[in-house]
Design an enzyme around this catalytic site. Structure first.
Site, mmCIF file in Angstrom:
data_model
loop_
_atom_site.group_PDB
_atom_site.id
_atom_site.type_symbol
_atom_site.label_atom_id
_atom_site.label_comp_id
_atom_site.label_asym_id
_atom_site.label_seq_id
_atom_site.Cartn_x
_atom_site.Cartn_y
_atom_site.Cartn_z
ATOM 1 N N SER A 247 0.834 -1.208 0.000
ATOM 2 C CA SER A 247 0.000 0.000 0.000
ATOM 3 C C SER A 247 0.867 1.257 0.000
ATOM 4 C CB SER A 247 -0.953 0.007 1.212
ATOM 5 O OG SER A 247 -0.223 -0.044 2.416
ATOM 6 N N ASN B 234 -1.687 -1.477 13.601
ATOM 7 C CA ASN B 234 -3.150 -1.332 13.647
ATOM 8 C C ASN B 234 -3.580 -0.040 14.338
ATOM 9 O OD1 ASN B 234 -2.969 -3.784 12.456
ATOM 10 N ND2 ASN B 234 -3.894 -4.961 14.126
ATOM 11 N N THR C 195 -41.264 23.073 -11.448
ATOM 12 C CA THR C 195 -41.379 21.755 -10.822
ATOM 13 C C THR C 195 -41.607 20.804 -11.984
ATOM 14 O OG1 THR C 195 -43.756 21.943 -10.525
ATOM 15 C CG2 THR C 195 -42.407 22.671 -8.681
ATOM 16 N N HIS C 196 -41.063 19.623 -11.882
ATOM 17 C CA HIS C 196 -41.109 18.668 -13.012
ATOM 18 C C HIS C 196 -40.474 19.280 -14.273
ATOM 19 C CE1 HIS C 196 -44.220 16.594 -10.543
ATOM 20 N NE2 HIS C 196 -44.571 17.832 -10.282
ATOM 21 N N SER D 60 -16.214 21.969 -29.762
ATOM 22 C CA SER D 60 -16.318 20.691 -30.458
ATOM 23 C C SER D 60 -15.266 20.646 -31.549
ATOM 24 C CB SER D 60 -17.717 20.554 -31.066
ATOM 25 O OG SER D 60 -17.688 19.706 -32.197
ATOM 26 N N LYS E 242 -20.011 25.275 -31.298
ATOM 27 C CA LYS E 242 -20.401 24.690 -30.011
ATOM 28 C C LYS E 242 -19.694 25.300 -28.811
ATOM 29 C CE LYS E 242 -22.174 20.871 -29.523
ATOM 30 N NZ LYS E 242 -23.403 20.590 -28.791
ATOM 31 N N ASN F 186 -19.621 23.841 -25.002
ATOM 32 C CA ASN F 186 -20.143 22.743 -24.187
ATOM 33 C C ASN F 186 -19.785 22.927 -22.713
ATOM 34 O OD1 ASN F 186 -21.159 21.515 -26.490
ATOM 35 N ND2 ASN F 186 -19.237 20.419 -26.866
ATOM 36 N N GLU G 161 -20.592 18.883 -16.633
ATOM 37 C CA GLU G 161 -20.872 17.470 -16.912
ATOM 38 C C GLU G 161 -19.926 16.560 -16.140
ATOM 39 O OE1 GLU G 161 -21.070 16.966 -21.250
ATOM 40 O OE2 GLU G 161 -21.823 19.002 -21.294
ATOM 41 N N TYR H 299 -9.048 -5.764 13.803
ATOM 42 C CA TYR H 299 -8.456 -5.390 12.521
ATOM 43 C C TYR H 299 -8.474 -6.541 11.516
ATOM 44 C CZ TYR H 299 -5.185 -3.798 8.977
ATOM 45 O OH TYR H 299 -4.620 -3.455 7.777
ATOM 46 N N GLN I 245 -7.301 -1.933 4.698
ATOM 47 C CA GLN I 245 -6.325 -1.172 3.918
ATOM 48 C C GLN I 245 -6.970 -0.481 2.712
ATOM 49 O OE1 GLN I 245 -2.250 -2.667 3.360
ATOM 50 N NE2 GLN I 245 -2.719 -2.803 1.193
ATOM 51 N N LYS J 79 -8.288 3.575 2.271
ATOM 52 C CA LYS J 79 -7.570 4.776 1.865
ATOM 53 C C LYS J 79 -7.793 5.120 0.395
ATOM 54 C CE LYS J 79 -4.110 3.039 4.304
ATOM 55 N NZ LYS J 79 -5.027 2.302 5.174
HETATM 56 N N1 ARG Z 1 -1.117 -1.114 5.411
HETATM 57 C C1 ARG Z 1 -1.967 -1.542 6.467
HETATM 58 C C2 ARG Z 1 -3.323 -0.800 6.392
HETATM 59 O O1 ARG Z 1 -3.392 0.205 5.793
HETATM 60 C C3 ARG Z 1 -1.337 -1.236 7.777
HETATM 61 C C4 ARG Z 1 -1.799 -2.129 8.875
HETATM 62 C C5 ARG Z 1 -1.278 -3.493 8.670
HETATM 63 N N2 ARG Z 1 -1.592 -4.285 9.802
HETATM 64 C C6 ARG Z 1 -1.546 -5.616 9.742
HETATM 65 N N3 ARG Z 1 -1.857 -6.243 10.828
HETATM 66 N N4 ARG Z 1 -1.207 -6.275 8.673
HETATM 67 O O2 ARG Z 1 -4.277 -1.264 6.923
#
Ligand code: ARG
Length: 467
Positions: free
Chosen positions: A22, A110, A155-156, A277, A283, A285, A290, A317, A322, A325
């Site tokens: 990651s 964690n 409306t509508h 365009s 045009k 746009n 959009e 956990y 992961q 993110k």
């Molecule tokens: N890269 C992991 C995450 O974002 C970090 C935590 C990893 N923990 C584990 N017990 N493998 O969740």
């Protein structure tokens, strides 16, 4: 470097390594990770878990790494690691040597990743609040400028009653104000420190978690170690608020797309936010609008993904987390950009009040006002509604507006048709004036709301600057 090699033999399959890394994404958390680690080693020193000397060495090392990272914006180029936490530990070892091995005493990735994420979240939410304020400001500025513009309300998407364009803009002001309070609210909930929760059961060292929380700028320590390490509802909430913001932006975008089409011609989107365009030279746009509408769809998907991620995850956990993110970064980035883009687009929008006024002459926008006048004369509303409906039908069949109708024709349908009723039927401004209730479109009501909105904005900007 691996943080967990002891009980394993052989190499991980490179495909799995690539699948599970990651770092390419969570490197964005680097400064949060370093901050959390710094606060943590200080606490280990204070709690006498580490000798003062070791704590100092680690802290100095972490500060040096931070300096290095901030000096070199491309610090991550050519680097690889399982994740940002692993990278920090490896980098620290190069900096301070073997004492780096003491860094994660009582600490797990964690609680660390949960803390990093919440710190990121607090900053991202504040940034979103700022971007929302920018849009609120530009909606208000445009609404103040355009008090002279009267348009058909729909409306509508069918012509309904006349409204002030300012009143229309203030509707979005309300929407985005609610989004703003959602962001504040979410930020309060994210404001808890997971540090000291360990992997799941709590650190086995005498760490003062509240002191550590304060050191990190959190309002308090999270009260349960299992929850602290595995909860992501605050992440989901930020994603959801971002998606909702995009949904609101998408409605505004859709309105402007319609209003800017030449058949309407109420507004003109500035060149800076329009495209042409490759084939049709004439045009213009509204691509910016959009794309906002399109990105709303993507963010709705992120909400569904995050809900699915959490559903059915056993405590505490799991590595699934992961994935949070990917969704979080994309959602808040998109929402920030879209808010700022819309703020500028609204600020530079050119209105065509004449076109709006012309549109108010069509569609019998004063039909309700005529019925209301009959009601004032004692006719029950249902009957008044019926009579005016017949009058509209009559006009439509002959392609007349209320203004073009002659009185004797009208009297065949509404016997009491007189100068007053004619005036009501013709007067768009009269229709507006009637609507003086709180939140109505009468100019006096709208002016009151403009003043209120200005006060609200000033207060919010001041607050945001403070906390
Ligand atoms: N890269 C992991 C995450 O974002 C970090 C935590 C990893 N923990 C584990 N017990 N493998 O969740």
């Amino acid at each position: 470097m691996k943080l967990w090699g002891g009980r394993f033999s052989g190499r991980r399959d490179p495909l799995f390594e690539r699948f599970s890394e990651s770092f390419s994404l969570d490197q964005r958390l680097i400064l949060y990770d370093l901050r959390v680690n710094q606060a943590y080693v200080k606490e280990l020193g204070r709690a006498k878990v580490l000798s003062a000397r070791d704590a100092r060495a680690l802290l100095r090392g972490l500060v040096a790494v931070e300096r290095d990272v901030t000096r070199h914006p491309d610090w991550a180029r050519g680097q690889s690691s399982e994740d940002v936490h692993t990278w920090v530990e490896a980098r620290l070892e190069r900096q301070v040597g073997t004492v780096a091995a003491r860094l994660r005493t009582g600490r797990s990735r964690n609680d660390l990743v949960a803390a990093d994420t919440r710190l990121f979240l607090k900053d991202a939410l504040r940034e979103l609040e700022r971007a929302t304020l920018e849009l609120l400001e530009s909606l208000l500025a445009q609404a103040r400028k355009s008090l002279n513009a009267v348009m058909p309300g729909f409306t509508h998407l069918q012509p309904a009653q006349p409204i002030l364009f300012s009143h229309y803009l203030l509707a979005y002001f309300e929407m985005f104000s609610r989004d703003f309070t959602r962001l504040e609210d979410c930020r309060r909930r994210a404001d808890e420190s997971p540090m000291g929760a360990g992997a799941l059961a709590g650190a086995a060292y005498p760490i003062d978690r509240e002191r550590l929380a304060r050191e990190l700028g959190f309002a308090r320590a999270a009260r349960n170690s299992l929850d602290a390490t595995s909860a992501r509802d605050m992440v989901l909430e930020a994603i959801w608020i971002s998606a909702l913001t995009l949904v609101h932006l998408s409605r505004l975008a859709e309105d402007f797309i319609i209003y800017s089409s030449p058949s309407f011609g109420f507004v003109r989107v500035a060149d800076a936010y329009s495209t042409g365009s490759s084939l049709m030279p004439q045009k213009r746009n509204p691509d910016a609008l959009e794309l906002i509408r399109g990105k709303a769809a993507t963010l709705i998907g992120k909400v569904a993904g995050m809900l699915a991620l959490l559903k059915g995850l056993p405590l505490a956990y799991n590595r699934d987390l992961q994935e949070d993110k990917f969704a979080l970064f994309d959602s808040v980035d998109t929402a920030c950009d879209a808010l700022r883009l819309m703020a500028r687009l609204v600020r530079t929008l050119r209105l065509n009040p004449a076109r709006m006024a012309r549109a108010t002459a069509l569609g019998f926008l004063t039909a309700t006002d005529v019925a209301d006048e009959l009601v004032r004369r004692g006719v029950p509303f249902a009957q008044a509604h019926q009579q005016v409906g017949r009058l509209v039908n009559f006009c439509e069949a002959r392609n007349l507006t209320f203004g073009e109708l002659n009185a004797s024709q009208a009297r065949r349908i509404i016997p009491s048709w007189d100068a007053k009723l004619i005036a009501v039927a013709k007067s768009i401004s009269g229709s507006l004036e009637q609507r003086q209730v709180v939140g109505g479109t009468a100019p006096s009501s709208v002016r009151r709301e403009l003043a209120r909105a200005a006060r609200l904005l000033a207060r919010r900007s001041r607050q945001l600057a403070h906390d």
